[in-house]
Each structure stands twice: as C-alpha cells, then as structure tokens.
Design an enzyme around this catalytic site. Structure first.
Site, PDB file in Angstrom:
ATOM      1  N   CYS A   4     -20.860   0.878  -3.544  1.00  0.00           N
ATOM      2  CA  CYS A   4     -20.053   1.699  -2.629  1.00  0.00           C
ATOM      3  C   CYS A   4     -20.917   2.034  -1.420  1.00  0.00           C
ATOM      4  O   CYS A   4     -21.947   2.702  -1.547  1.00  0.00           O
ATOM      5  CB  CYS A   4     -19.567   2.975  -3.312  1.00  0.00           C
ATOM      6  N   CYS A   7     -21.482   5.782  -0.937  1.00  0.00           N
ATOM      7  CA  CYS A   7     -22.460   6.335  -1.889  1.00  0.00           C
ATOM      8  C   CYS A   7     -23.877   5.971  -1.435  1.00  0.00           C
ATOM      9  O   CYS A   7     -24.795   6.798  -1.547  1.00  0.00           O
ATOM     10  CB  CYS A   7     -22.196   5.824  -3.300  1.00  0.00           C
ATOM     11  N   HIS A  46     -17.967  10.615  -5.777  1.00  0.00           N
ATOM     12  CA  HIS A  46     -17.202   9.391  -5.524  1.00  0.00           C
ATOM     13  C   HIS A  46     -15.791   9.544  -6.076  1.00  0.00           C
ATOM     14  O   HIS A  46     -15.586   9.575  -7.285  1.00  0.00           O
ATOM     15  CB  HIS A  46     -17.872   8.168  -6.157  1.00  0.00           C
ATOM     16  N   HIS A  97     -13.854   4.972  -1.052  1.00  0.00           N
ATOM     17  CA  HIS A  97     -14.495   6.260  -1.361  1.00  0.00           C
ATOM     18  C   HIS A  97     -13.804   7.237  -0.421  1.00  0.00           C
ATOM     19  O   HIS A  97     -13.923   7.081   0.812  1.00  0.00           O
ATOM     20  CB  HIS A  97     -16.012   6.162  -1.116  1.00  0.00           C
ATOM     21  N   HIS A  99     -12.405   9.592   2.212  1.00  0.00           N
ATOM     22  CA  HIS A  99     -13.043  10.090   3.431  1.00  0.00           C
ATOM     23  C   HIS A  99     -11.980  10.499   4.427  1.00  0.00           C
ATOM     24  O   HIS A  99     -10.821  10.064   4.350  1.00  0.00           O
ATOM     25  CB  HIS A  99     -13.963   9.020   4.047  1.00  0.00           C
TER      26      HIS A  99
END
Ligand code: AMP
Length: 111
Positions: A4, A7, A46, A97, A99
């Site tokens: 990711c 991450c 996450h 992920h 956002h």
C-alpha cells in the site's frame, strides 16, 4: 498493509511532501495536483474505503476532518476548499487506502 503506497508514506519508507501529521493522520501533497492546493489527508489506520468505517475506527475519520480544518488554516485557504473521497474503482479510486482530497486555490467547477 504491504504494497500500500499510502502505508509506505505513513511509515516513511516512501518519501512525500508532508504538510501535517499527528497520532491518527498523515497529510501530504498530491504527486499529480488537480488544483494549486491539493493535499491528501490519510488516516494512519489502513482502511480500504468508506465502507470499512465502523464504530471502532471512525475516530480516524473524525481526526482527518480535524486535520483538514488545521491544514486549511496553514495553507491559507479558509475562504473555500473542497474535500472529496473517491470510493471504489467506479468512483475513480486508484489508491485503496481511505483518503480525503483537499482541493483549493481556484474556482471549483460544479460537480
Ligand atoms: P484516488 O484516485 O482518489 O484514489 O486518489 C489517489 C491520489 O493519490 C491521486 O490523486 C494520485 O495522484 C495520488 N498519489 C499516488 N501516489 C502518490 C504518491 N506517492 N505521493 C503523493 N500522491 C500520490
């Protein structure tokens, strides 16, 4: 989460232009900005997208919006900014992920 990109930015293994960070949130400039100010506000947990938000983790989302208010101040865009979140490939999500895009610095088009 392995593989990711966000991450990896959060843990520092990939460089980014960070504008804000706290215990819950990391925010950095988008690598391909769509507006003069284009910042990604990312929870450190996450979560794939909004559908993964629940009572146990929703504080991370709240912290993203607390961060957004602070970032709008520091970027001097409190006069107007847009926050969007693409959820799912059909909506244009490319990084899975959760956002929030904070966009500002120009007149926004109608949705
Ligand atoms: P979305 O398409 O809504 O999932 O948004 C993902 C965003 O992440 C896009 O606007 C990309 O330009 C941005 N992005 C992808 N990789 C990076 C990176 N390494 N640093 C900063 N922004 C990135």
């Amino acid at each position: 989460m392995p593989d990711c990109i966000f991450c990896s930015i959060i843990n520092g293994s990939v460089a980014s232009d960070k504008v804000y960070e706290d215990e819950f949130v990391c925010a950095f400039r988008d690598i391909a900005p769509k507006a003069p100010v284009h910042i990604l506000i990312v929870p450190k947990m996450h979560l794939r997208d909004v559908s993964a938000v629940n009572a146990e983790n929703s504080q991370f989302v709240a912290k993203c919006f607390e961060a957004a208010a602070k970032i709008a101040e520091s970027e001097k865009v409190t006069g107007g900014y847009r926050i969007i979140s693409n959820n799912g490939a059909l909506a244009g999500q490319t990084v899975f992920h959760l956002h929030f895009h904070l966009l500002a610095g120009k007149k926004m088009s109608d949705l």
